[in-house]
Design a protein around this motif. Sequence first.
Motif, PDB file in Angstrom:
ATOM      1  N   THR A  13       0.847  -1.180   0.000  1.00 19.24           N
ATOM      2  CA  THR A  13       0.000   0.000   0.000  1.00 19.24           C
ATOM      3  C   THR A  13       0.888   1.238   0.000  1.00 19.24           C
ATOM      4  OG1 THR A  13      -1.749  -1.169   1.184  1.00 19.24           O
ATOM      5  CG2 THR A  13      -1.836   1.237   1.206  1.00 19.24           C
ATOM      6  N   SER A  37      -4.195  -0.596  -7.900  1.00 16.13           N
ATOM      7  CA  SER A  37      -5.631  -0.488  -7.663  1.00 16.13           C
ATOM      8  C   SER A  37      -5.910   0.591  -6.628  1.00 16.13           C
ATOM      9  CB  SER A  37      -6.202  -1.830  -7.190  1.00 16.13           C
ATOM     10  OG  SER A  37      -5.694  -2.156  -5.919  1.00 16.13           O
ATOM     11  N   ASN A  38      -7.082   1.186  -6.744  1.00 12.45           N
ATOM     12  CA  ASN A  38      -7.503   2.236  -5.824  1.00 12.45           C
ATOM     13  C   ASN A  38      -8.758   1.774  -5.094  1.00 12.45           C
ATOM     14  OD1 ASN A  38      -8.328   4.478  -4.466  1.00 12.45           O
ATOM     15  ND2 ASN A  38      -8.455   5.814  -6.235  1.00 12.45           N
ATOM     16  N   THR A  40     -10.062   3.155  -2.559  1.00 17.15           N
ATOM     17  CA  THR A  40     -10.659   4.273  -1.832  1.00 17.15           C
ATOM     18  C   THR A  40     -11.896   4.799  -2.577  1.00 17.15           C
ATOM     19  OG1 THR A  40      -9.450   6.093  -2.879  1.00 17.15           O
ATOM     20  CG2 THR A  40      -8.323   4.916  -1.094  1.00 17.15           C
ATOM     21  N   SER A  43     -10.594   9.699  -6.269  1.00 22.06           N
ATOM     22  CA  SER A  43      -9.487   9.592  -7.202  1.00 22.06           C
ATOM     23  C   SER A  43      -8.175   9.902  -6.470  1.00 22.06           C
ATOM     24  CB  SER A  43      -9.692  10.597  -8.339  1.00 22.06           C
ATOM     25  OG  SER A  43      -8.631  10.561  -9.241  1.00 22.06           O
ATOM     26  N   VAL A  44      -7.112   9.153  -6.790  1.00 24.78           N
ATOM     27  CA  VAL A  44      -5.807   9.337  -6.149  1.00 24.78           C
ATOM     28  C   VAL A  44      -4.747   9.426  -7.242  1.00 24.78           C
ATOM     29  CG1 VAL A  44      -4.079   8.317  -4.614  1.00 24.78           C
ATOM     30  CG2 VAL A  44      -6.511   8.053  -4.087  1.00 24.78           C
ATOM     31  N   GLY A  91       1.131   7.423  -3.814  1.00 24.92           N
ATOM     32  CA  GLY A  91      -0.297   7.476  -4.144  1.00 24.92           C
ATOM     33  C   GLY A  91      -1.050   7.029  -2.910  1.00 24.92           C
ATOM     34  N   LEU A  94      -3.205   3.727  -2.486  1.00 26.38           N
ATOM     35  CA  LEU A  94      -3.192   2.832  -3.645  1.00 26.38           C
ATOM     36  C   LEU A  94      -2.442   1.546  -3.314  1.00 26.38           C
ATOM     37  CD1 LEU A  94      -2.340   5.353  -6.519  1.00 26.38           C
ATOM     38  CD2 LEU A  94      -4.601   4.503  -5.842  1.00 26.38           C
TER      39      LEU A  94
END
Length: 104
Positions: A13, A37-38, A40, A43-44, A91, A94
Amino acid sequence: MAVVAQNLVKGSTLTGDAAAVYTAGAGTTVVNSVVVSNPTNASVALTVEIQRNGGSALAIVPSRAIAANGTDLVPELARILTQGDVILASGNGLNIVIDGYLLS
């Protein structure tokens, strides 16, 4: 010469600050697959850099928005690394997985 398939980063992560996610060991490393992958709800921005052994970090992905619950394959990281080369990434929140081959 031995060619061995490897999970280079089994799953990590990322944080908001650039940090080393993989450092190449002895021999040659071929990165052939990256998934980010996100998980959350927002948007990151993903940033990825490569720092060649003894050199300065160079942005490979300066800033890419990964949508909420989205993924990216990061084809820019299909690279050949030698001993001491480092992949850095940031990120916040992420997840990253990197696969490849070790040649010795």
